[in-house]
Enzyme design. Structure first.
Site, mmCIF file in Angstrom:
data_model
loop_
_atom_site.group_PDB
_atom_site.id
_atom_site.type_symbol
_atom_site.label_atom_id
_atom_site.label_comp_id
_atom_site.label_asym_id
_atom_site.label_seq_id
_atom_site.Cartn_x
_atom_site.Cartn_y
_atom_site.Cartn_z
ATOM 1 N N LYS A 49 -25.292 3.656 -24.981
ATOM 2 C CA LYS A 49 -24.877 2.315 -25.396
ATOM 3 C C LYS A 49 -24.210 2.323 -26.766
ATOM 4 C CE LYS A 49 -29.170 0.646 -23.281
ATOM 5 N NZ LYS A 49 -30.184 1.617 -23.692
ATOM 6 N N TYR A 67 -31.081 4.509 -30.549
ATOM 7 C CA TYR A 67 -32.406 5.123 -30.430
ATOM 8 C C TYR A 67 -32.516 6.371 -31.318
ATOM 9 C CZ TYR A 67 -32.664 2.184 -26.206
ATOM 10 O OH TYR A 67 -32.630 1.127 -25.316
HETATM 11 N N1 LIG Z 1 -31.127 -2.898 -23.869
HETATM 12 C C1 LIG Z 1 -32.152 -3.078 -24.657
HETATM 13 O O1 LIG Z 1 -32.090 -3.811 -25.646
HETATM 14 C C2 LIG Z 1 -33.438 -2.402 -24.340
HETATM 15 C C3 LIG Z 1 -34.609 -2.863 -24.922
HETATM 16 C C4 LIG Z 1 -35.803 -2.217 -24.571
HETATM 17 C C5 LIG Z 1 -35.796 -1.164 -23.688
HETATM 18 N N2 LIG Z 1 -34.618 -0.717 -23.159
HETATM 19 C C6 LIG Z 1 -34.579 0.455 -22.256
HETATM 20 O O2 LIG Z 1 -35.521 0.280 -21.231
HETATM 21 C C7 LIG Z 1 -36.430 1.375 -21.214
HETATM 22 C C8 LIG Z 1 -37.746 0.897 -20.679
HETATM 23 O O3 LIG Z 1 -38.303 -0.134 -21.510
HETATM 24 P P1 LIG Z 1 -39.804 -0.091 -21.934
HETATM 25 O O4 LIG Z 1 -40.026 1.138 -22.713
HETATM 26 O O5 LIG Z 1 -40.169 -1.377 -22.516
HETATM 27 O O6 LIG Z 1 -40.482 0.096 -20.491
HETATM 28 P P2 LIG Z 1 -41.956 -0.038 -19.972
HETATM 29 O O7 LIG Z 1 -42.095 1.062 -18.982
HETATM 30 O O8 LIG Z 1 -42.182 -1.453 -19.565
HETATM 31 O O9 LIG Z 1 -42.930 0.172 -21.211
HETATM 32 C C9 LIG Z 1 -43.184 1.460 -21.698
HETATM 33 C C10 LIG Z 1 -44.600 1.542 -22.185
HETATM 34 O O10 LIG Z 1 -45.509 1.273 -21.097
HETATM 35 C C11 LIG Z 1 -46.561 2.214 -21.118
HETATM 36 N N3 LIG Z 1 -46.646 2.862 -19.805
HETATM 37 C C12 LIG Z 1 -45.703 3.592 -19.164
HETATM 38 N N4 LIG Z 1 -46.146 3.983 -17.963
HETATM 39 C C13 LIG Z 1 -47.392 3.502 -17.851
HETATM 40 C C14 LIG Z 1 -48.365 3.581 -16.825
HETATM 41 N N5 LIG Z 1 -48.134 4.239 -15.695
HETATM 42 N N6 LIG Z 1 -49.559 2.955 -17.032
HETATM 43 C C15 LIG Z 1 -49.811 2.298 -18.170
HETATM 44 N N7 LIG Z 1 -48.927 2.184 -19.190
HETATM 45 C C16 LIG Z 1 -47.726 2.792 -19.017
HETATM 46 C C17 LIG Z 1 -46.234 3.252 -22.149
HETATM 47 O O11 LIG Z 1 -47.152 3.116 -23.211
HETATM 48 P P3 LIG Z 1 -47.648 4.397 -24.051
HETATM 49 O O12 LIG Z 1 -46.853 4.319 -25.306
HETATM 50 O O13 LIG Z 1 -49.107 4.125 -24.234
HETATM 51 O O14 LIG Z 1 -47.360 5.623 -23.234
HETATM 52 C C18 LIG Z 1 -44.860 2.950 -22.635
HETATM 53 O O15 LIG Z 1 -44.700 3.022 -24.004
HETATM 54 C C19 LIG Z 1 -36.408 1.901 -22.654
HETATM 55 O O16 LIG Z 1 -36.821 3.242 -22.785
HETATM 56 C C20 LIG Z 1 -34.933 1.760 -22.946
HETATM 57 O O17 LIG Z 1 -34.208 2.810 -22.349
HETATM 58 C C21 LIG Z 1 -33.461 -1.345 -23.463
#
Ligand SMILES: NC(=O)c1ccc[n+]([C@@H]2O[C@H](COP(=O)([O-])OP(=O)(O)OC[C@H]3O[C@@H](n4cnc5c(N)ncnc54)[C@H](OP(=O)(O)O)[C@@H]3O)[C@@H](O)[C@H]2O)c1
Length: 313
Positions: free
Chosen positions: A85, A56
């Protein structure tokens, strides 16, 4: 899992070293300034579980925000759970400890609660995180296998540098042989999971073995249209007086997974932390959703779907 307040729920780790807070904050945030403010907002909202990665490219900012946040709130290092990671270009066993130490240094920590192999794909070893040939194809490394890398992570545990180890972006077929051969069993497996990708078979295996399934993209990564506008989720949200995001996060915790979400401002951090238990009928309705969708293709190539392409290390 005895805590009835979902916000504070902690899941025991299978190695006896403690618990992982079920509700976690993910730091996959490309902008450095937003990384700092969002991490701090998450801590202030109540999040105690922070998910990071060398890939990241913002561990320094997360470390800065955590250090300042702990000092300001009077929390101790032991009050938070921090994961990072190992990236694909560091799978060779001799590269694991230096990569781990570099992450620890950037995060300003002296131990990690959890260290994950970010993906099962080994890339050409080196400091280039996204090695490509002249045609733009990823250069993989066939000189190392996942068990070799796992052995190097086990050594980190032996040396007391991290309390638990695990894998990410792995399928059940890839997990089984590692689980069977490992001297130290994986404690956590981090994969994409939400109502459109429930990963039920993997979750059953994990529960049987005491492995925590840690779900990412629980809100469908905020992609629209998507889970946040799903009619079943929206109807439940209206019925229980919560937001769609809170419904999706509560479902994830109530089905026994840990979960990562990435609110980027203080209001959303408070919203995403403020979850409460859904009634049984709502859980069943969500479980009956038929839509199936994988949002992140990282499991097929090791190339991250949600992260901007790295041009240099
Ligand atoms: N191992 C892997 O390969 C891998 C891959 C992906 C993620 N991850 C990890 O998992 C974490 C979470 O994944 P993710 O970022 O996809 O999670 P997520 O919470 O499903 O998606 C995040 C996005 O959802 C929106 N959001 C957040 N809260 C909200 C709410 N209350 N209402 C409406 N929209 C909302 C935000 O958009 P806005 O940009 O508009 O704020 C944000 O960018 C990552 O930060 C990372 O640490 C790991």
């Amino acid at each position: 899992m005895t805590e009835s307040d979902l916000r504070l729920r902690r899941i025991p780790l299978n190695n006896g070293t403690g618990h992982i807070p079920a509700l976690g904050f993910g730091t996959l945030i490309p902008d450095p300034a937003v990384t700092i403010s969002a991490t701090r907002d998450a801590l202030d909202a109540g999040f105690r579980h922070f998910d990071c990665a060398e890939r990241y490219r913002n561990e320094r900012e997360v470390g800065e925000a955590l250090q300042a946040g702990l000092a300001a709130t009077g929390l101790a290092r032991e009050d938070i759970f921090v994961t990072t990671k190992l990236w694909n270009s560091n799978h060779r066993p001799e590269r694991v400890e230096p990569a781990f130490e570099a992450s620890l240094n950037r995060l300003r920590l002296d131990y990690l609660d959890l260290y994950l192999i970010h993906t099962p794909f080994a890339f050409q070893p080196g400091d280039e995180q996204d090695p490509r040939d002249q045609d733009g194809n990823v250069i993989y490394d066939d000189g190392v296998n996942l068990l070799d890398t796992w052995g190097a992570l086990e050594t980190l545990v032996d040396h007391g540098k991290c309390r638990a180890i695990g894998l990410s972006d792995i399928t059940l077929n890839e997990l089984r042989p590692i689980y069977e051969s490992a001297r130290i069993k994986p404690a956590v497996v981090q994969v994409e999971s939400h109502p459109y990708l429930p990963e039920t078979e993997l979750l059953e295996f994990c529960k049987e073995k005491g492995i925590v399934l840690l779900a990412f993209a629980p809100l469908g990564h905020g992609i629209k249209p998507g889970l946040l506008e799903d009619p079943v989720i929206s109807a439940i949200a209206a019925r229980v007086g919560k937001t769609p995001a809170q419904v999706l996060l509560a479902w994830a915790v109530q089905r026994g997974t840990a979960v990562l979400t990435t609110p980027k401002c203080a209001a959303r951090a408070k919203e995403n932390f403020d979850i409460s238990a859904l009634p049984e009928d709502a859980l069943n309705e969500i479980n009956r959703i038929q839509t199936r969708q994988r949002l992140n293709p990282v499991v097929t190539t090791g190339v991250p779907g949600f992260i901007p392409r790295a041009t240099s290390a």
